[in-house]
Design a protein around this motif. Structure first.
Motif, short mmCIF file in Angstrom:
data_model
loop_
_atom_site.label_atom_id
_atom_site.label_comp_id
_atom_site.label_asym_id
_atom_site.label_seq_id
_atom_site.Cartn_x
_atom_site.Cartn_y
_atom_site.Cartn_z
N ILE A 221 0.83 -1.21 0.00
CA ILE A 221 0.00 0.00 0.00
C ILE A 221 0.87 1.25 0.00
N VAL A 222 1.94 1.25 0.80
CA VAL A 222 2.85 2.39 0.85
C VAL A 222 3.48 2.65 -0.52
N MET A 223 3.91 1.59 -1.19
CA MET A 223 4.55 1.74 -2.50
C MET A 223 3.55 2.23 -3.55
N VAL A 224 2.31 1.80 -3.45
CA VAL A 224 1.27 2.30 -4.36
C VAL A 224 1.07 3.79 -4.17
N PHE A 225 1.03 4.25 -2.92
CA PHE A 225 0.87 5.67 -2.64
C PHE A 225 2.06 6.48 -3.19
N ILE A 226 3.25 5.94 -3.05
CA ILE A 226 4.44 6.62 -3.58
C ILE A 226 4.34 6.76 -5.09
N TYR A 227 3.95 5.68 -5.76
CA TYR A 227 3.84 5.72 -7.22
C TYR A 227 2.78 6.74 -7.67
N VAL A 228 1.62 6.70 -7.03
CA VAL A 228 0.52 7.61 -7.40
C VAL A 228 0.91 9.06 -7.12
N LYS A 229 1.67 9.28 -6.05
CA LYS A 229 2.10 10.63 -5.70
C LYS A 229 3.08 11.18 -6.74
N LEU A 230 4.01 10.34 -7.18
CA LEU A 230 5.03 10.78 -8.14
C LEU A 230 4.49 10.85 -9.57
N TYR A 231 3.58 9.92 -9.92
CA TYR A 231 3.03 9.88 -11.28
C TYR A 231 1.51 9.79 -11.20
N PRO A 232 0.86 10.92 -10.96
CA PRO A 232 -0.60 10.92 -10.79
C PRO A 232 -1.31 10.33 -12.01
N PRO A 233 -2.18 9.33 -11.80
CA PRO A 233 -2.89 8.71 -12.92
C PRO A 233 -4.15 9.50 -13.27
N THR A 234 -4.88 9.02 -14.26
CA THR A 234 -6.20 9.60 -14.57
C THR A 234 -7.10 9.42 -13.35
N PRO A 235 -7.77 10.47 -12.89
CA PRO A 235 -8.59 10.36 -11.68
C PRO A 235 -9.63 9.24 -11.76
N THR A 236 -9.75 8.47 -10.69
CA THR A 236 -10.76 7.43 -10.59
C THR A 236 -12.05 8.04 -10.07
N HIS A 237 -13.18 7.52 -10.54
CA HIS A 237 -14.48 8.04 -10.10
C HIS A 237 -14.57 7.97 -8.58
N TRP A 238 -15.10 9.04 -7.98
CA TRP A 238 -15.12 9.14 -6.51
C TRP A 238 -15.89 8.00 -5.87
N LEU A 239 -16.96 7.52 -6.52
CA LEU A 239 -17.76 6.43 -5.95
C LEU A 239 -16.93 5.15 -5.89
N LEU A 240 -16.15 4.89 -6.93
CA LEU A 240 -15.29 3.70 -6.95
C LEU A 240 -14.21 3.80 -5.87
N GLN A 241 -13.70 5.01 -5.66
CA GLN A 241 -12.69 5.20 -4.61
C GLN A 241 -13.26 4.91 -3.23
N ILE A 242 -14.47 5.40 -2.98
CA ILE A 242 -15.12 5.16 -1.68
C ILE A 242 -15.35 3.66 -1.47
N LEU A 243 -15.85 2.98 -2.51
CA LEU A 243 -16.10 1.54 -2.42
C LEU A 243 -14.81 0.79 -2.13
N GLY A 244 -13.73 1.19 -2.81
CA GLY A 244 -12.44 0.53 -2.61
C GLY A 244 -11.91 0.70 -1.20
N ILE A 245 -11.99 1.91 -0.69
CA ILE A 245 -11.50 2.20 0.67
C ILE A 245 -12.30 1.42 1.71
N LEU A 246 -13.64 1.46 1.59
CA LEU A 246 -14.50 0.71 2.52
C LEU A 246 -14.24 -0.79 2.43
N SER A 247 -14.00 -1.26 1.20
CA SER A 247 -13.74 -2.68 0.98
C SER A 247 -12.47 -3.11 1.71
N VAL A 248 -11.41 -2.35 1.59
CA VAL A 248 -10.14 -2.69 2.24
C VAL A 248 -10.27 -2.61 3.76
N ILE A 249 -11.02 -1.63 4.24
CA ILE A 249 -11.26 -1.52 5.69
C ILE A 249 -11.99 -2.77 6.19
#
Length: 479
Positions: free
Chosen positions: A365-393
């Motif tokens: 997870i830390v390495m993913v954050f580093i990659y996204v911070k250095l090379y920002p990708p195309t924004p993911t839909h906010w609803l998908l982001q919320i589902l992903g975060i809740l899913s991992v929790i």
């Protein structure tokens, strides 16, 4: 029977001490009920090579019959070195080659960081280095095959994939997209060499299989026995608690009790074919590399969810395909990779691997954050982001609960069932989403081709008008 560690050690014992034609046969020296060899010839040759080296170091490690259940610190270290050697010689180079050779629009720094992130995928590290499964061999070969095809080397890609399939038969999960993509390319070839190319690919595939199976083709009975060991339908619909459709339905409907084995085989076959057919046909009709990568995910995930005799570790096969789209879909891919690791938690707890599971997941997870911070990708839909975060929790909560809370005596497998059900729901969602991305990639390609054709038509018409004007002008001068 001492677990997967003993299975790999025992295969080294059998292959080193017995002649080739007895590797897959039941005998007094090779009890197939005790971790009998059930992977294709390349795995057997690899086991022989490891057994040869092991015998040179300490013959007790692979002594025929007397070494059953052998375990020592030195031997475990040897086993770990054998896995690391495959990583260094095959899997890590395959990942580097894929990202460097196929991502022409990325800098070398970004490609190396991407490779670092996906090489830290917890699921494969834990299974291969905790179970000594050598999935890195077949998956590394599969990635090399994809890279070869991506760079226009279809014959090499076909041969390398044959080797992957002959290392682990679960690579059949990827065989449908390989077949459809290469066949589609031959059909849509702009020149007259499409049929010739198809013949060449067929020859290379037959050559690859012949090379791998040569020692077993001298006798029909021996060859059939190997096939019988590779596809053991008598084992049942699934083993343990696996996060697929049949395991979840069996909890509710008791399928294994109500249906005969032959009916379960047919049900599994029909549902698997129906589920992967749209992806396969879409790729066959409109072959493109982007669609090929998504079809690898979709077909392998369908096989995991619906096919017969699935192990929980088989989720690594769709996961390695998800790695191939990480650069385009970092959020979705990292979410899938985390859930795929979580789905194997009951097995990891049983083998005392919870601490590596937790530590490697946090590191990933830390390495993913580093990659996204250095090379920002195309924004993911906010609803998908919320589902992903809740899913991992939710996965974190279930992980902690499964370790700290004692299951009630009436339902000793309650946490394994909850983890399997939770993961299965996710995999069905991922399948639908990746199907959408595959079809969307096709639409994007069609739109791009249409726009190119329109642009080409405009240029042609403009050129014709210019030529017509020049002819008129020339005609007036002559008059």
């Amino acid at each position: 029977m001492f677990g997967d560690y003993e299975a790999q050690r025992h295969w080294m014992e059998i292959t080193y001490n017995l002649p080739v034609n007895e590797w897959y046969k039941n005998s007094s020296d090779n009890n197939l009920q005790y971790w009998g060899l059930d992977y294709p010839p390349l795995t057997a040759y690899h086991s022989w090579l490891c057994g040869y080296v092991a015998n040179k170091i300490n013959s007790d490690w692979v002594a025929l019959n007397s070494s059953k259940g052998f375990e020592s610190g030195q031997h475990k270290l040897f086993m770990r070195y054998t896995v690391m050697l495959v990583d260094l010689l095959l899997y890590i180079p395959a990942i580097l080659i894929f990202f460097v050779k196929t991502l022409k629009n990325k800098s070398i720094q970004e490609c190396l960081l991407l490779a670092t992130v996906v090489l830290l995928y917890p699921g494969l590290i834990i299974i291969d280095h905790g179970h000594f499964q050598y999935n890195n061999a077949s998956l590394g070969l599969q990635i090399l095959a994809v890279s070869a095809i991506a760079t226009g080397h279809d014959l090499w890609g076909s041969l390398i994939f044959v080797f992957a399939l002959n290392y682990k038969q679960m690579e059949l999960y990827h065989s449908v997209p390989f077949f459809c993509f290469l066949l589609g390319k031959c059909f849509r070839s702009q020149d007259e060499n499409g049929f010739l190319k198809l013949v060449k690919i067929g020859f290379v595939v037959l050559l690859g299989f012949s090379l791998c199976w040569m020692p077993f083709l001298t006798n029909l009975e021996t060859a059939l026995q190997v096939l019988h060991r590779l596809f053991p339908f008598d084992r049942g619909l699934f083993e343990d608690k696996v996060s697929n459709i049949w395991c979840i339905l069996d909890v509710l409907l008791k399928l294994k009790r109500k249906l005969a084995q032959e009916h379960l085989v047919l049900l599994s076959l029909a549902s698997t074919v129906l589920a992967f057919l749209p992806s396969a046909l879409d790729l066959l009709v409109k072959p493109s590399f982007e669609k090929f990568k998504f079809s690898l995910i979709n077909c392998s995930l369908v096989f995991f969810l619906f096919s017969y005799q699935v192990h929980e570790k088989s989720i690594l096969i769709p996961a390695i395909s998800v790695i191939l789209v990480f650069h385009d879909q970092p959020f979705l891919a990292s979410w899938f990779l985390l859930i795929s690791t979580f789905s194997m938690l009951p097995l990891l707890i049983k083998d005392l691997l919870f601490l590596p599971y937790a530590a490697l997941s946090i590191l990933f997870i830390v390495m993913v954050f580093i990659y996204v911070k250095l090379y920002p990708p195309t924004p993911t839909h906010w609803l998908l982001q919320i589902l992903g975060i809740l899913s991992v929790i939710g996965a974190v909560f279930l992980s902690i609960t499964a370790v700290l809370v004692t299951a009630p005596s009436r339902y000793p497998d309650i946490f394994a069932v909850l983890i399997s059900g939770y993961s299965c729901v996710h995999f069905v969602f991922f399948l639908v989403w990746f199907y959408y991305l595959q079809l969307k990639a096709g639409i994007a390609v069609d739109f791009e081709d249409t726009m190119k054709n329109k642009s080409s038509d405009k240029m042609t018409k403009k050129k014709e008008r210019k030529q017509k004007y020049q002819r008129r002008k020339k005609s007036k001068k002559v008059d």
